[in-house]
Structures are given as C-alpha cells and as structure tokens.
Scaffold this motif. Structure first.
Motif, PDB file in Angstrom:
ATOM      1  N   GLU A   1       0.827  -1.199   0.000  1.00  0.00           N
ATOM      2  CA  GLU A   1       0.000   0.000   0.000  1.00  0.00           C
ATOM      3  C   GLU A   1       0.869   1.260   0.000  1.00  0.00           C
ATOM      4  OE1 GLU A   1      -3.905   1.848   2.252  1.00  0.00           O
ATOM      5  OE2 GLU A   1      -2.711   0.308   3.260  1.00  0.00           O
ATOM      6  N   GLU A   2       1.961   1.202   0.761  1.00  0.00           N
ATOM      7  CA  GLU A   2       2.886   2.336   0.781  1.00  0.00           C
ATOM      8  C   GLU A   2       3.506   2.555  -0.601  1.00  0.00           C
ATOM      9  OE1 GLU A   2       7.008   3.689   3.080  1.00  0.00           O
ATOM     10  OE2 GLU A   2       5.810   2.017   3.837  1.00  0.00           O
ATOM     11  N   HIS A   3       3.847   1.456  -1.271  1.00  0.00           N
ATOM     12  CA  HIS A   3       4.400   1.573  -2.626  1.00  0.00           C
ATOM     13  C   HIS A   3       3.369   2.173  -3.570  1.00  0.00           C
ATOM     14  CE1 HIS A   3       6.570   0.650  -6.296  1.00  0.00           C
ATOM     15  NE2 HIS A   3       5.503   0.008  -6.748  1.00  0.00           N
ATOM     16  N   ALA A   4       2.100   1.744  -3.454  1.00  0.00           N
ATOM     17  CA  ALA A   4       1.040   2.288  -4.305  1.00  0.00           C
ATOM     18  C   ALA A   4       0.901   3.789  -4.090  1.00  0.00           C
ATOM     19  CB  ALA A   4      -0.285   1.579  -4.002  1.00  0.00           C
ATOM     20  N   SER A   5       0.971   4.215  -2.844  1.00  0.00           N
ATOM     21  CA  SER A   5       0.877   5.639  -2.540  1.00  0.00           C
ATOM     22  C   SER A   5       2.057   6.406  -3.128  1.00  0.00           C
ATOM     23  CB  SER A   5       0.812   5.841  -1.024  1.00  0.00           C
ATOM     24  OG  SER A   5       0.713   7.202  -0.705  1.00  0.00           O
ATOM     25  N   ALA A   6       3.242   5.803  -3.082  1.00  0.00           N
ATOM     26  CA  ALA A   6       4.433   6.463  -3.630  1.00  0.00           C
ATOM     27  C   ALA A   6       4.336   6.612  -5.145  1.00  0.00           C
ATOM     28  CB  ALA A   6       5.683   5.664  -3.256  1.00  0.00           C
ATOM     29  N   VAL A   7       3.796   5.595  -5.808  1.00  0.00           N
ATOM     30  CA  VAL A   7       3.615   5.682  -7.263  1.00  0.00           C
ATOM     31  C   VAL A   7       2.651   6.814  -7.607  1.00  0.00           C
ATOM     32  CG1 VAL A   7       2.668   4.507  -9.293  1.00  0.00           C
ATOM     33  CG2 VAL A   7       4.176   3.269  -7.722  1.00  0.00           C
ATOM     34  N   LEU A   8       1.559   6.911  -6.871  1.00  0.00           N
ATOM     35  CA  LEU A   8       0.618   8.003  -7.089  1.00  0.00           C
ATOM     36  C   LEU A   8       1.306   9.357  -6.938  1.00  0.00           C
ATOM     37  CD1 LEU A   8      -2.773   7.119  -5.337  1.00  0.00           C
ATOM     38  CD2 LEU A   8      -2.382   7.588  -7.745  1.00  0.00           C
ATOM     39  N   THR A   9       2.081   9.489  -5.883  1.00  0.00           N
ATOM     40  CA  THR A   9       2.775  10.757  -5.630  1.00  0.00           C
ATOM     41  C   THR A   9       3.692  11.116  -6.787  1.00  0.00           C
ATOM     42  OG1 THR A   9       2.679  10.451  -3.237  1.00  0.00           O
ATOM     43  CG2 THR A   9       4.353  11.956  -4.083  1.00  0.00           C
ATOM     44  N   ASP A  10       4.477  10.149  -7.244  1.00  0.00           N
ATOM     45  CA  ASP A  10       5.447  10.409  -8.312  1.00  0.00           C
ATOM     46  C   ASP A  10       4.753  10.791  -9.618  1.00  0.00           C
ATOM     47  OD1 ASP A  10       7.467   9.849  -6.554  1.00  0.00           O
ATOM     48  OD2 ASP A  10       7.817   7.807  -7.276  1.00  0.00           O
ATOM     49  N   VAL A  11       3.746  10.013 -10.010  1.00  0.00           N
ATOM     50  CA  VAL A  11       3.083  10.263 -11.292  1.00  0.00           C
ATOM     51  C   VAL A  11       2.331  11.585 -11.257  1.00  0.00           C
ATOM     52  CG1 VAL A  11       1.336   9.428 -12.907  1.00  0.00           C
ATOM     53  CG2 VAL A  11       2.918   7.814 -11.847  1.00  0.00           C
ATOM     54  N   LEU A  12       1.642  11.869 -10.170  1.00  0.00           N
ATOM     55  CA  LEU A  12       0.882  13.110 -10.073  1.00  0.00           C
ATOM     56  C   LEU A  12       1.795  14.321 -10.022  1.00  0.00           C
ATOM     57  CD1 LEU A  12      -1.894  11.994  -7.577  1.00  0.00           C
ATOM     58  CD2 LEU A  12      -2.204  12.569  -9.982  1.00  0.00           C
ATOM     59  N   ARG A  13       2.939  14.190  -9.376  1.00  0.00           N
ATOM     60  CA  ARG A  13       3.876  15.307  -9.316  1.00  0.00           C
ATOM     61  C   ARG A  13       4.414  15.634 -10.706  1.00  0.00           C
ATOM     62  NH1 ARG A  13       7.424  13.201  -6.162  1.00  0.00           N
ATOM     63  NH2 ARG A  13       8.718  12.433  -7.868  1.00  0.00           N
ATOM     64  N   ASP A  14       4.801  14.605 -11.448  1.00  0.00           N
ATOM     65  CA  ASP A  14       5.387  14.833 -12.773  1.00  0.00           C
ATOM     66  C   ASP A  14       4.349  15.324 -13.777  1.00  0.00           C
ATOM     67  OD1 ASP A  14       7.781  14.013 -11.729  1.00  0.00           O
ATOM     68  OD2 ASP A  14       7.634  11.957 -12.498  1.00  0.00           O
ATOM     69  N   ALA A  15       3.159  14.732 -13.745  1.00  0.00           N
ATOM     70  CA  ALA A  15       2.144  15.059 -14.744  1.00  0.00           C
ATOM     71  C   ALA A  15       1.345  16.312 -14.387  1.00  0.00           C
ATOM     72  CB  ALA A  15       1.181  13.884 -14.917  1.00  0.00           C
ATOM     73  N   GLY A  16       1.352  16.695 -13.121  1.00  0.00           N
ATOM     74  CA  GLY A  16       0.493  17.778 -12.681  1.00  0.00           C
ATOM     75  C   GLY A  16       1.125  19.143 -12.643  1.00  0.00           C
ATOM     76  N   ARG A  17       2.316  19.292 -13.204  1.00  0.00           N
ATOM     77  CA  ARG A  17       2.993  20.594 -13.138  1.00  0.00           C
ATOM     78  C   ARG A  17       2.201  21.698 -13.826  1.00  0.00           C
ATOM     79  NH1 ARG A  17       7.771  17.232 -14.009  1.00  0.00           N
ATOM     80  NH2 ARG A  17       9.028  17.205 -12.103  1.00  0.00           N
TER      81      ARG A  17
END
Length: 291
Positions: free
Chosen positions: A208-224
């Motif tokens: 679950e922690e890994h899933a949350s980290a993936v969300l954080t990374d993808v949203l940070r990169d795509a949401g600029r």
C-alpha cells in the motif's frame, strides 16, 4: 491551427450518443468537431447501370448519416465549428487514419447490427487498441454520459503507462471544472502466512505504501501544468479492473493508459483497459503512452 476532435458515426443509436458526447466535449475544449462516416458503397457502383439517373442507395444513406449527424451536433451547440467526411474505407481504417490528425477520437459502444448489451463492438475495440491519439468510447449509464457526477477518474498503473493518461485526465477535469480522483490498486502477497499474521500485515502495508508512492510520483510529474487542480488520491486493495470498474459508477469519465510499443503490430490493450471498455459504467478514455 487546432487539431479537431473526431467522432465516428454509422447511424446507430450508439453513434448518436457519441455525437452528443463529442459535441459537448468539443464545445468544452473549444475545438472544431470533425464527423467521419466510413462507407464502401463505391465498391458496388459497378452494379449500377451507366445510364441510371438515380444515385446509388448506399451513397444516399452515407450522405444522410453524415448530414444528420452534423445537424444534430449544430443543434446541440450552434456555435460549434463542424465538418464532415464520408470516407471510402472500412470503419477501422477510416478511424485510424482520422486519428492521426486529431486531438482525440470518439466512438460509440456498439455499431449498427450490434447486439445490445455490455460487450463492446469490434470497431471501437480495435480503434481503442491501435489509435495514435486518445480514444473515448461513449458507454455506460445516462447520468454518467451526461456529466452529472462532476468527477473524472484516472487509473494509475506505473509511470511508463500512466503519465500521459494522468495529463489527459487533469486537462479533462480542468475543462469540466470538477475534481479528479487518481486511483491506484494494489494487491496483498498471494501467499499469506497464517502462523505469522504480522508478516502478512507487513506485506500489505509495504504494498500500500508503494502504491501511494507511485501516485505521488506520477501526479507530481504530470500535474505541473495544473498546480491548483482538485486531485483526490486513493489507493485501494484489489484487482485493478475491479477497482476501476467500481470507481466508474461515480465518474463522468474514466481514463486509463495503454502502452504503445514501437514497431509492435496488433492490438495493444492490457487486461484492465480491455475489461473497462466492455463493462465500465461511464465513458472510457484510452490514452496511448509511447515507449
């Protein structure tokens, strides 16, 4: 010059729903709308006597389908720039060619002669699996198609398959003025340790922690480009196709990514996208990710 939003029509009820959805989308994004109808009536032209003064019935039908679709779109949005093409190709080839010069491609759920139900028509499935641009298949409940729920959902797999989908979903949410729910599914280890529940719990917590980290990374990169977007993150235990199918019930649009491998021939859809195109409760956008 803006790329148009393209919608494929064949005169079926499903394609009329696609025209309505595409007209709303084009007006929302301020894009021109191009209506494409594929017709192979020319193949049968040789059967018409050269001295005949009447037009072939299939030609008349093709022109009628295209013209009535244009009229429907303009009645819905009088300010919309609408054009039409009757293309002498099979439906899949015509739509794949149109996709090469479009912002996105919209299709209905079933074509003429298709059996009513949940299963997706072969044309829409093939186009969604091969098109070079995002493909939106208009399906699901009426309230979802009409945008009554004020939410876009995007399924986040991994960065190699999800960044383009997340960017597309952010633009959609911004244009609609609604929230974006980013969902990442995760699974516990297949083999549980009955004698060591803490080990099993730890395995779930790590995933679950890994899933949350993936969300954080993808949203940070795509949401600029959308720093003020209302993004709601959610990690859910379970198979991704089931998690996203359930999420589609509360969405106006469900967005998923599809990896397009360079030089790969054939359909390029994973199990998740394939399942959702058949069973989602709302329109589904398949966004290609080039690798």
């Amino acid at each position: 010059m803006q790329l148009p939003l393209v919608v494929g029509v064949d005169g079926s009820d499903s394609s009329l729903e696609a025209v309505d959805w595409a007209a709303d989308e084009a007006a929302r994004l301020r894009l021109p709308l191009r209506i494409v109808h594929a017709s192979l009536w020319e193949r049968y032209e040789a059967r018409v006597p050269s001295f005949a003064t009447t037009r072939p019935a299939q030609e008349i039908l093709a022109d009628h389908i295209a013209a009535s679709s244009v009229e429907r779109a303009r009645l819905r949005h009088p300010e919309l720039e609408v054009s039409t093409d009757v293309v002498p190709e099979d439906a899949v080839s015509a739509l794949l060619h149109a996709a090469q010069g479009s912002a996105a491609l919209v299709t209905g759920n079933r074509g003429r002669g298709g059996v009513t139900g949940m299963l997706l028509g072969s044309v829409s499935l093939t186009v969604a699996a091969r098109a070079a641009c995002p493909v939106i298949v208009v399906r699901g409940e009426e309230r979802n198609r009409q945008g009554a729920l004020d939410q876009v959902v995007v399924g986040v797999a991994d960065p190699t398959r999800s960044s383009a989908a997340v960017r597309f979903a952010l633009r959609e949410a911004a244009a609609r003025g609604c929230a974006l729910e980013a969902v990442r599914a995760w699974r516990r280890p297949a083999h549980q340790h009955a004698d060591h529940p803490l080990i099993a719990d730890e395995g779930g917590a790590v995933r679950e922690e890994h899933a949350s980290a993936v969300l954080t990374d993808v949203l940070r990169d795509a949401g600029r480009d959308h720093p003020n977007a209302d993004v709601r993150r959610r990690t859910v235990e379970g198979p991704a196709h089931q998690v996203l199918q359930e999420a589609s019930r509360r969405a106006d649009l469900l967005v998923v990514g599809a990896r397009r491998r360079h030089g790969h021939i054939g359909l390029q859809l994973g199990r998740v996208a394939h399942t959702l195109l058949h069973h989602a409760a709302c329109p589904v956008a398949v966004v290609p990710q080039r690798n």
